[in-house]
Design a protein around this motif. Structure first.
Motif, PDB file in Angstrom:
ATOM      1  N   PRO A 200       0.787  -1.229   0.000  1.00 53.09           N
ATOM      2  CA  PRO A 200       0.000   0.000   0.000  1.00 53.09           C
ATOM      3  C   PRO A 200       0.825   1.287   0.000  1.00 53.09           C
ATOM      4  N   ALA A 201       2.180   1.186   0.045  1.00 55.42           N
ATOM      5  CA  ALA A 201       3.003   2.386   0.184  1.00 55.42           C
ATOM      6  C   ALA A 201       2.749   3.393  -0.939  1.00 55.42           C
ATOM      7  N   ALA A 202       2.535   2.909  -2.167  1.00 56.41           N
ATOM      8  CA  ALA A 202       2.396   3.814  -3.311  1.00 56.41           C
ATOM      9  C   ALA A 202       1.109   4.633  -3.277  1.00 56.41           C
ATOM     10  N   PHE A 203       0.154   4.243  -2.431  1.00 53.69           N
ATOM     11  CA  PHE A 203      -1.076   5.044  -2.337  1.00 53.69           C
ATOM     12  C   PHE A 203      -0.778   6.475  -1.878  1.00 53.69           C
ATOM     13  N   ALA A 204       0.331   6.669  -1.179  1.00 43.71           N
ATOM     14  CA  ALA A 204       0.675   8.017  -0.704  1.00 43.71           C
ATOM     15  C   ALA A 204       0.909   8.966  -1.867  1.00 43.71           C
ATOM     16  N   ASP A 205       1.544   8.483  -2.946  1.00 42.26           N
ATOM     17  CA  ASP A 205       1.761   9.335  -4.119  1.00 42.26           C
ATOM     18  C   ASP A 205       0.440   9.695  -4.795  1.00 42.26           C
ATOM     19  N   LEU A 206      -0.475   8.724  -4.862  1.00 41.92           N
ATOM     20  CA  LEU A 206      -1.771   9.001  -5.488  1.00 41.92           C
ATOM     21  C   LEU A 206      -2.553  10.002  -4.652  1.00 41.92           C
ATOM     22  N   ALA A 207      -2.494   9.848  -3.343  1.00 42.19           N
ATOM     23  CA  ALA A 207      -3.209  10.766  -2.452  1.00 42.19           C
ATOM     24  C   ALA A 207      -2.651  12.180  -2.559  1.00 42.19           C
ATOM     25  N   SER A 208      -1.338  12.311  -2.738  1.00 40.28           N
ATOM     26  CA  SER A 208      -0.749  13.651  -2.830  1.00 40.28           C
ATOM     27  C   SER A 208      -1.261  14.388  -4.063  1.00 40.28           C
ATOM     28  N   ILE A 209      -1.509  13.656  -5.145  1.00 45.87           N
ATOM     29  CA  ILE A 209      -2.071  14.273  -6.354  1.00 45.87           C
ATOM     30  C   ILE A 209      -3.519  14.672  -6.109  1.00 45.87           C
ATOM     31  N   GLU A 210      -4.279  13.796  -5.471  1.00 45.47           N
ATOM     32  CA  GLU A 210      -5.682  14.124  -5.192  1.00 45.47           C
ATOM     33  C   GLU A 210      -5.811  15.374  -4.325  1.00 45.47           C
ATOM     34  N   ALA A 261       0.400  13.075 -11.974  1.00 43.77           N
ATOM     35  CA  ALA A 261      -0.841  12.484 -12.504  1.00 43.77           C
ATOM     36  C   ALA A 261      -0.813  10.990 -12.239  1.00 43.77           C
ATOM     37  N   PHE A 262      -1.996  10.416 -12.069  1.00 41.86           N
ATOM     38  CA  PHE A 262      -2.080   8.965 -11.891  1.00 41.86           C
ATOM     39  C   PHE A 262      -3.355   8.431 -12.521  1.00 41.86           C
ATOM     40  N   SER A 263      -3.318   7.138 -12.778  1.00 38.99           N
ATOM     41  CA  SER A 263      -4.506   6.391 -13.173  1.00 38.99           C
ATOM     42  C   SER A 263      -4.457   5.069 -12.427  1.00 38.99           C
ATOM     43  N   PHE A 264      -5.523   4.736 -11.701  1.00 36.82           N
ATOM     44  CA  PHE A 264      -5.549   3.528 -10.873  1.00 36.82           C
ATOM     45  C   PHE A 264      -6.624   2.588 -11.392  1.00 36.82           C
ATOM     46  N   ASP A 265      -6.271   1.311 -11.557  1.00 35.01           N
ATOM     47  CA  ASP A 265      -7.166   0.318 -12.149  1.00 35.01           C
ATOM     48  C   ASP A 265      -7.146  -0.978 -11.350  1.00 35.01           C
ATOM     49  N   LEU A 266      -8.122  -1.819 -11.636  1.00 33.08           N
ATOM     50  CA  LEU A 266      -8.201  -3.154 -11.055  1.00 33.08           C
ATOM     51  C   LEU A 266      -8.317  -4.143 -12.205  1.00 33.08           C
ATOM     52  N   ASP A 267      -7.375  -5.071 -12.292  1.00 32.17           N
ATOM     53  CA  ASP A 267      -7.369  -6.057 -13.373  1.00 32.17           C
ATOM     54  C   ASP A 267      -8.217  -7.265 -13.000  1.00 32.17           C
ATOM     55  N   ALA A 268      -9.089  -7.663 -13.933  1.00 36.47           N
ATOM     56  CA  ALA A 268      -9.943  -8.834 -13.729  1.00 36.47           C
ATOM     57  C   ALA A 268      -9.910  -9.675 -15.004  1.00 36.47           C
ATOM     58  N   GLY A 269      -8.851 -10.446 -15.173  1.00 36.54           N
ATOM     59  CA  GLY A 269      -8.684 -11.209 -16.394  1.00 36.54           C
ATOM     60  C   GLY A 269      -8.401 -10.284 -17.566  1.00 36.54           C
ATOM     61  N   ALA A 270      -9.151 -10.458 -18.653  1.00 34.90           N
ATOM     62  CA  ALA A 270      -8.967  -9.613 -19.837  1.00 34.90           C
ATOM     63  C   ALA A 270      -9.681  -8.277 -19.709  1.00 34.90           C
ATOM     64  N   LEU A 271     -10.371  -8.066 -18.590  1.00 39.56           N
ATOM     65  CA  LEU A 271     -11.087  -6.819 -18.323  1.00 39.56           C
ATOM     66  C   LEU A 271     -10.320  -6.005 -17.298  1.00 39.56           C
ATOM     67  N   ARG A 272     -10.261  -4.692 -17.516  1.00 42.49           N
ATOM     68  CA  ARG A 272      -9.641  -3.791 -16.548  1.00 42.49           C
ATOM     69  C   ARG A 272     -10.668  -2.760 -16.116  1.00 42.49           C
TER      70      ARG A 272
END
Length: 358
Positions: A200-210, A261-272
C-alpha cells in the motif's frame, strides 16, 4: 452372474444444499471468489474486511454449499436503524458492490440462501451493480419467485472501451508525443507503472495528487479515493491481501520527481476496471492525465487487456477515446414477503427518489 448396471440405470439425486450464517466474515469467502467469474474474483475476504474497517458495521455472512462445496458467500451489515432489520452488502462503490458466487451456480443455491435470509432481515440492499451481475441477478430472480419485492433505482450508465487491433491510432500517439515535449519544459518526466509489492506504500503518491486536484478544490474531499479523509483506508486495507494487491495497477507520472498524474485500475482477467484518475492542475495546459492514460492503455493492451470498464461519469472524454455505452448501473433493495413487501410501493417511491447513495 448378474450383469453390471450402467450409470444411466441409477437415479441421479439432486445436490445437497446447505445454507448457514456465520457471525463475522466467513473464511470461505475466498474459496467462492476463486471459482467466480473472472470479473468478480476480486470480491474476496479482505475486500469486505477493508470495507468494514473503513466504513464500519458488524458483518455476518450467509454461506451456501452444494454437496459440501462452497458456491455462494453473501456478507452483509446493518443498514439504518436496527429496528427496521435492513441490511446491505458491504464493499467499495468502485467498481461495484456485489458478492461472490461460483461461476455457473444454479437457482436452487439462491433459493436456499433466501430461505435463511428471510429469517434474519426484512430487506437487503445490493449495489450499485451492473445489469447482468451474476450474483444480483440470481438472487433477484429467486427473490421474485418466492414473493419478495425487488426495487431498483438507476444510478448511471457505464462506459466500455474495446481495444481492437487499431487502438490507439498512430496519429493520436504522435499528437501525444508533441504535447509530452511541451510538458517536459516543466521538468524531467518519469512514466511509471505500479503493481503488487508497490501497495500500500504507493497510495501516498496518489493521495498527494488528489490533495492538489479539482476534487480538493471544488468538493469537501470525501470522494477522493486514496486520502485519509477520503477512501484511503479501504484501499490500504484491501491491499493487505496479496491476491488483491496483484490485481491493483496504477500508472504514475512524476515531474522532477514530484507526483503529477495517476490512473488507478483493477485487473480482472482480460477486463480492466478503471477506478480513478487525477492530475495536478499546475500542468493542466498540457493534459497530463490524458497523456498518462494513453500510455496506460497501450501498456494494458500489451499485457493482454481487451476491454476497459470505465464505470460511470465523465462520458465526454471517454467517448473521445472510443468508449461506448455499457450496461446500466443500479441499486437494488429486496424486501421479504409479509409486511415489508406490502410496503413495497411506498418504500419504492422513496427509494427511487433518493438517487445515488453511498
Amino acid at each position: 452372474m448378474n450383469a453390471p448396471l450402467s450409470l444411466a440405470a441409477f437415479v441421479r439425486l439432486p445436490p445437497v444444499l446447505r445454507a448457514e450464517f456465520v457471525d463475522g466474515l466467513a473464511a470461505g469467502i475466498d474459496a467462492v471468489a476463486e471459482t467466480a467469474a473472472p470479473t468478480h474474483r476480486f470480491l474476496r475476504y479482505q475486500w469486505f474486511a477493508g470495507a468494514i474497517a473503513a466504513y464500519g458495521g458488524h458483518p455476518r455472512t450467509l454461506s451456501v454449499a452444494e454437496d459440501g462445496v462452497p458456491v455462494l458467500a453473501l456478507p452483509f451489515v446493518g443498514l439504518g436503524p436496527g429496528v427496521l432489520r435492513l441490511s446491505a452488502v458491504p464493499g467499495s462503490y468502485w467498481p461495484f458492490r456485489s458478492f461472490p458466487v461460483a461461476d455457473g451456480v444454479t437457482p436452487p443455491a439462491f433459493e436456499a440462501a433466501l430461505a435463511v435470509l428471510a429469517r434474519a432481515v426484512n430487506g437487503l440492499r445490493i449495489g450499485p451493480v451492473y445489469d447482468g451481475d451474476p450474483a444480483a441477478d440470481g438472487l433477484i430472480a429467486a427473490a421474485r419467485a418466492r414473493g419478495w419485492v425487488a426495487l431498483d433505482r438507476f444510478v448511471a450508465e457505464s462506459w466500455l472501451l474495446e481495444m481492437g487491433e487499431d487502438f490507439p491510432r498512430g496519429s493520436t500517439l504522435r499528437k501525444n508525443r508533441f504535447h509530452e515535449k511541451h510538458l517536459a519544459a516543466h521538468g524531467a518526466l518519469d512514466w511509471r507503472f505500479l503493481a503488487g509489492a508497490d501497495w500500500p506504500a504507493a497510495f501516498a503518491d496518489l493521495a498527494s495528487i488528489e490533495r492538489r486536484s479539482w476534487i480538493a478544490a471544488r468538493t469537501d474531499g470525501r470522494d477522493a479515493k486514496f486520502t485519509d479523509d477520503g477512501h484511503g483506508a479501504f484501499w490500504a486495507a484491501a491491499a493487505g491481501d496479496p491476491v488483491l494487491a496483484a490485481m491493483f495497477r496504477a500508472a504514475l507520472l512524476t515531474v522532477d520527481g514530484a507526483p503529477a498524474a495517476f490512473s488507478f485500475d483493477l485487473d480482472a482477467g482480460a477486463l480492466r476496471y478503471a477506478i480513478a484518475n487525477s492530475y495536478d492542475p499546475a500542468f493542466a495546459k498540457h493534459s497530463p492525465g490524458k497523456l498518462l492514460y494513453y500510455r496506460n492503455l497501450v501498456a494494458a493492451k500489451a499485457d493482454g487487456t481487451e476491454r476497459i470498464d470505465w464505470g460511470a461519469g465523465d462520458s465526454g472524454y471517454k467517448q473521445v477515446i472510443g468508449a461506448e455505452r455499457g450496461p446500466a448501473i443500479r441499486d437494488w433493495l429486496l424486501l421479504r414477503p409479509g409486511l415489508p413487501a406490502l410496503l413495497g410501493p411506498l418504500i419504492g417511491r422513496w427509494w427511487r427518489r433518493s438517487g445515488q447513495g453511498g
